[in-house]
Write a protein that holds these residues in place. Structure first.
Motif, PDB file in Angstrom:
ATOM      1  N   GLU A   1       0.833  -1.215   0.000  1.00 57.11           N
ATOM      2  CA  GLU A   1       0.000   0.000   0.000  1.00 57.11           C
ATOM      3  C   GLU A   1       0.862   1.257   0.000  1.00 57.11           C
ATOM      4  O   GLU A   1       0.548   2.237  -0.666  1.00 57.11           O
ATOM      5  N   GLU A   2       1.941   1.211   0.757  1.00 53.83           N
ATOM      6  CA  GLU A   2       2.803   2.383   0.907  1.00 53.83           C
ATOM      7  C   GLU A   2       3.784   2.572  -0.250  1.00 53.83           C
ATOM      8  O   GLU A   2       4.272   3.680  -0.463  1.00 53.83           O
ATOM      9  N   ASN A   3       4.067   1.507  -1.003  1.00 56.04           N
ATOM     10  CA  ASN A   3       5.154   1.593  -1.983  1.00 56.04           C
ATOM     11  C   ASN A   3       4.795   1.252  -3.426  1.00 56.04           C
ATOM     12  O   ASN A   3       5.574   1.561  -4.320  1.00 56.04           O
ATOM     13  N   LEU A   4       3.673   0.614  -3.659  1.00 54.71           N
ATOM     14  CA  LEU A   4       3.310   0.206  -5.012  1.00 54.71           C
ATOM     15  C   LEU A   4       2.137   1.017  -5.539  1.00 54.71           C
ATOM     16  O   LEU A   4       1.405   1.633  -4.773  1.00 54.71           O
ATOM     17  N   THR A   5       1.953   0.974  -6.845  1.00 58.69           N
ATOM     18  CA  THR A   5       0.783   1.612  -7.448  1.00 58.69           C
ATOM     19  C   THR A   5      -0.438   0.738  -7.157  1.00 58.69           C
ATOM     20  O   THR A   5      -0.316  -0.430  -6.763  1.00 58.69           O
ATOM     21  N   GLY A   6      -1.611   1.273  -7.395  1.00 59.27           N
ATOM     22  CA  GLY A   6      -2.839   0.512  -7.203  1.00 59.27           C
ATOM     23  C   GLY A   6      -2.882  -0.726  -8.084  1.00 59.27           C
ATOM     24  O   GLY A   6      -3.297  -1.807  -7.648  1.00 59.27           O
ATOM     25  N   ASP A   7      -2.460  -0.593  -9.336  1.00 51.98           N
ATOM     26  CA  ASP A   7      -2.449  -1.742 -10.253  1.00 51.98           C
ATOM     27  C   ASP A   7      -1.472  -2.815  -9.790  1.00 51.98           C
ATOM     28  O   ASP A   7      -1.772  -4.013  -9.861  1.00 51.98           O
TER      29      ASP A   7
END
Length: 110
Positions: A84-90
């Motif tokens: 959640e903190e480091n990746l995009t939503g996709d």
């Protein structure tokens, strides 16, 4: 990198990469690269590496440090939080599946 922790094997060459984040550039004292993985046994882990001024640094003694790397086992919830903190939503949904929004019930007091 391959590490055995609590009788579980964590191996970056055989685990599936779920996403990564990198700050600065290799060679910089503050460079860090963290990659989230899942093993075939559905165990999550973070492979982190970084320069001499990061949490991944290794002491050489006498106040000297060098860059290093580390494997950190994660629970499913910890892996999701990191994502959640480091990746995009996709990227998150590719790793953990489609997210549906929770419906919230509003209470009113009269």
């Amino acid at each position: 990198m391959k590490k055995i922790i609590d009788n579980s094997v964590y191996d970056t060459s055989t685990a599936r990469e779920l996403g990564c984040v990198e700050y600065s550039h290799p060679g910089d004292f503050y460079w860090t690269c963290e990659t989230l993985y899942v093993t075939r046994a559905n165990k999550y882990f973070l492979h982190g590496e970084g320069g001499a001024m990061t949490q991944y640094a290794k002491s050489l003694g006498g106040g000297s440090f060098q860059g290093s790397e580390k494997i950190i086992p994660l629970t499913l919830e910890e892996a999701k939080k990191w994502a959640e903190e480091n990746l995009t939503g996709d990227e998150y949904e590719s790793a953990f599946g489609k997210v549906t929004e929770d419906e919230k019930v509003l209470l009113s007091f009269s």
